[in-house]
Design a protein around this motif. Sequence first.
Motif, PDB file in Angstrom:
ATOM      1  N   ALA A  64       0.832  -1.208   0.000  1.00 50.80           N
ATOM      2  CA  ALA A  64       0.000   0.000   0.000  1.00 50.80           C
ATOM      3  C   ALA A  64       0.859   1.247   0.000  1.00 50.80           C
ATOM      4  O   ALA A  64       0.774   2.084  -0.891  1.00 50.80           O
ATOM      5  CB  ALA A  64      -0.918   0.025   1.232  1.00 50.80           C
ATOM      6  N   THR A  65       1.722   1.346   1.022  1.00 54.37           N
ATOM      7  CA  THR A  65       2.332   2.630   1.351  1.00 54.37           C
ATOM      8  C   THR A  65       3.666   2.897   0.651  1.00 54.37           C
ATOM      9  O   THR A  65       4.068   4.051   0.545  1.00 54.37           O
ATOM     10  CB  THR A  65       2.603   2.701   2.860  1.00 54.37           C
ATOM     11  OG1 THR A  65       3.555   1.674   3.181  1.00 54.37           O
ATOM     12  CG2 THR A  65       1.348   2.467   3.677  1.00 54.37           C
ATOM     13  N   LEU A 120       5.664   4.653  -4.632  1.00 52.30           N
ATOM     14  CA  LEU A 120       6.193   5.620  -3.666  1.00 52.30           C
ATOM     15  C   LEU A 120       7.593   5.221  -3.198  1.00 52.30           C
ATOM     16  O   LEU A 120       7.862   5.143  -2.016  1.00 52.30           O
ATOM     17  CB  LEU A 120       5.220   5.784  -2.486  1.00 52.30           C
ATOM     18  CG  LEU A 120       5.413   7.050  -1.635  1.00 52.30           C
ATOM     19  CD1 LEU A 120       5.451   8.314  -2.469  1.00 52.30           C
ATOM     20  CD2 LEU A 120       4.330   7.166  -0.579  1.00 52.30           C
TER      21      LEU A 120
HETATM   22  N1  NAD Z   1       5.601   5.775   4.815  1.00 52.68           N
HETATM   23  C1  NAD Z   1       4.852   6.172   3.825  1.00 52.68           C
HETATM   24  O1  NAD Z   1       5.338   6.630   2.787  1.00 52.68           O
HETATM   25  C2  NAD Z   1       3.363   6.076   3.950  1.00 52.68           C
HETATM   26  C3  NAD Z   1       2.567   6.307   2.816  1.00 52.68           C
HETATM   27  C4  NAD Z   1       1.201   6.200   2.966  1.00 52.68           C
HETATM   28  C5  NAD Z   1       0.640   5.859   4.184  1.00 52.68           C
HETATM   29  N2  NAD Z   1       1.428   5.663   5.266  1.00 52.68           N
HETATM   30  C6  NAD Z   1       0.871   5.316   6.583  1.00 52.68           C
HETATM   31  O2  NAD Z   1       0.846   3.893   6.701  1.00 52.68           O
HETATM   32  C7  NAD Z   1      -0.236   3.505   7.566  1.00 52.68           C
HETATM   33  C8  NAD Z   1      -1.137   2.518   6.880  1.00 52.68           C
HETATM   34  O3  NAD Z   1      -0.398   1.377   6.537  1.00 52.68           O
HETATM   35  P1  NAD Z   1      -1.066   0.173   5.720  1.00 52.68           P
HETATM   36  O4  NAD Z   1      -2.088   0.692   4.810  1.00 52.68           O
HETATM   37  O5  NAD Z   1       0.024  -0.625   5.154  1.00 52.68           O
HETATM   38  O6  NAD Z   1      -1.868  -0.634   6.797  1.00 52.68           O
HETATM   39  P2  NAD Z   1      -1.489  -1.054   8.293  1.00 52.68           P
HETATM   40  O7  NAD Z   1      -0.051  -1.360   8.402  1.00 52.68           O
HETATM   41  O8  NAD Z   1      -2.053   0.011   9.193  1.00 52.68           O
HETATM   42  O9  NAD Z   1      -2.298  -2.398   8.475  1.00 52.68           O
HETATM   43  C9  NAD Z   1      -3.707  -2.413   8.402  1.00 52.68           C
HETATM   44  C10 NAD Z   1      -4.243  -3.673   9.069  1.00 52.68           C
HETATM   45  O10 NAD Z   1      -3.881  -4.822   8.318  1.00 52.68           O
HETATM   46  C11 NAD Z   1      -3.332  -5.821   9.186  1.00 52.68           C
HETATM   47  N3  NAD Z   1      -2.415  -6.629   8.374  1.00 52.68           N
HETATM   48  C12 NAD Z   1      -1.231  -6.281   7.843  1.00 52.68           C
HETATM   49  N4  NAD Z   1      -0.732  -7.295   7.112  1.00 52.68           N
HETATM   50  C13 NAD Z   1      -1.620  -8.317   7.218  1.00 52.68           C
HETATM   51  C14 NAD Z   1      -1.684  -9.623   6.644  1.00 52.68           C
HETATM   52  N5  NAD Z   1      -0.748 -10.076   5.796  1.00 52.68           N
HETATM   53  N6  NAD Z   1      -2.756 -10.387   6.951  1.00 52.68           N
HETATM   54  C15 NAD Z   1      -3.751  -9.935   7.769  1.00 52.68           C
HETATM   55  N7  NAD Z   1      -3.745  -8.704   8.306  1.00 52.68           N
HETATM   56  C16 NAD Z   1      -2.695  -7.908   8.022  1.00 52.68           C
HETATM   57  C17 NAD Z   1      -2.681  -5.019  10.283  1.00 52.68           C
HETATM   58  O11 NAD Z   1      -2.525  -5.791  11.442  1.00 52.68           O
HETATM   59  C18 NAD Z   1      -3.683  -3.895  10.460  1.00 52.68           C
HETATM   60  O12 NAD Z   1      -4.735  -4.295  11.312  1.00 52.68           O
HETATM   61  C19 NAD Z   1      -0.976   4.788   7.925  1.00 52.68           C
HETATM   62  O13 NAD Z   1      -0.543   5.271   9.165  1.00 52.68           O
HETATM   63  C20 NAD Z   1      -0.554   5.725   6.816  1.00 52.68           C
HETATM   64  O14 NAD Z   1      -0.658   7.080   7.176  1.00 52.68           O
HETATM   65  C21 NAD Z   1       2.783   5.734   5.155  1.00 52.68           C
END
Ligand code: NAD
Length: 385
Positions: free
Chosen positions: A139-140, A249
């Motif tokens: 995602a990120t 990204l």
């Molecule tokens: N660093 C960056 O460039 C950047 C860019 C965009 C967003 N973000 C930030 O990243 C965060 C969101 O991260 P995300 O979207 O990756 O989600 P996340 O890491 O918040 O995970 C979301 C949910 O998915 C679950 N999960 C993760 N992997 C799993 C798997 N394989 N199986 C089952 N469940 C699983 C987690 O336990 C959690 O409950 C936000 O805080 C956002 O603001 C960072």
Amino acid sequence: MLKFEFKNPTRIVFGEGQIAALRSLILPGRRVFILYGGGSIKRNGVYDQVVHALAGYTLTEFGGIEVNPHYETILRAAEAARTSDADLILAVGGGSVIDAAKFLASAVTATDRDPWDNFAAGNYPREILPIGCILTLPATGSESNAVSVISSTVRNLKIPFANEAARPTFAIMDPSTMASLDKRQLGNGVVDAFTHVVEQYLTVPGNTPVQYGFSEVLLRTLIEWGPKLLDDNSPEARENVMWAANQALNGLIGAGVSQDWSTHMIGHAITALYGLDHARTLSLVMPSLLRFKASTKQMMLARYGRNVWGVTAADDKTAAEEAIDLTEDFFHRMGLPVKTADIAPIEISTDDVVAQLQRAGHVQLGEMADITPTQVREILAHTAG
Ligand SMILES: NC(=O)c1ccc[n+]([C@@H]2O[C@H](COP(=O)([O-])OP(=O)(O)OC[C@H]3O[C@@H](n4cnc5c(N)ncnc54)[C@H](O)[C@@H]3O)[C@@H](O)[C@H]2O)c1
């Protein structure tokens, strides 16, 4: 093209079964500090694979990193990492855990035990711990970029921190770890990655055909494979989405182009206030923001419509409008909200969002810094429905 410097040192190890490669990525004898979230890695077998791969290393673990990771929790993790004399942080999870690890790596070595203000001002310790990661949710792009988005419950803020030294040393991207993701997380991931491309692409046109071409390939890939991923979560869909989300990204498509992160900044404010998932704030805000800025972004919107969506309208205004409608429809098909009615019972107060943005210091947004608090109100008003 704007002046730029591009360096992405993260070693990517991609493919099914690659968690076993951990041993070849971490020097023998290292004290590894494993960071994870709510425990999904213990249920889906990823944790066992990590521990198995690292047999013989000194391991310390810290679980409980929240979604939208909390600064206060990271400070506790920093204390634990210091106590265990860790020399590598290994993040196992999605963007939240990886962001936390990147911030943690600086917090461990900082002399300041409450380093928020220093880090927010760009003052990081000269030496930070190295970070490795095992991505479980594409995602990120956090696994190979310099950014951590961290929330402070005490300050009631969610803001990005950028530190080039925090780019992970390595990232293991095994698409089979995605098997346990539910449709909500899969849809969130695709849309988050999609908006990352859009925010580096739909701005004012520049002499950057390479960057635009890469962006269009990534968008078309997410449009083709995102719905398939939701449909059957097949190995093919997983690997294409995982790789596209990383490239969206990692700094490459954004090099030399003007960028507009206003959707993300408004989205962070909404998450800080209401706890709505990161990607769901983006799908809600972006179509309204694009409509609001359609005239200044018209040339790129029309190009996007034609090159990404196959829009055939001859005039740019119509092509731009059709492109925004198609984007909104895509977010909707991916299961994400595009109107406030879709996020009930949450009710967004525009006053509160604007105040939140001001608290975070985000007052002039957009590629030309021309989105004022008044305009944020108008953009949010258009999400009603
Ligand atoms: N660093 C960056 O460039 C950047 C860019 C965009 C967003 N973000 C930030 O990243 C965060 C969101 O991260 P995300 O979207 O990756 O989600 P996340 O890491 O918040 O995970 C979301 C949910 O998915 C679950 N999960 C993760 N992997 C799993 C798997 N394989 N199986 C089952 N469940 C699983 C987690 O336990 C959690 O409950 C936000 O805080 C956002 O603001 C960072």
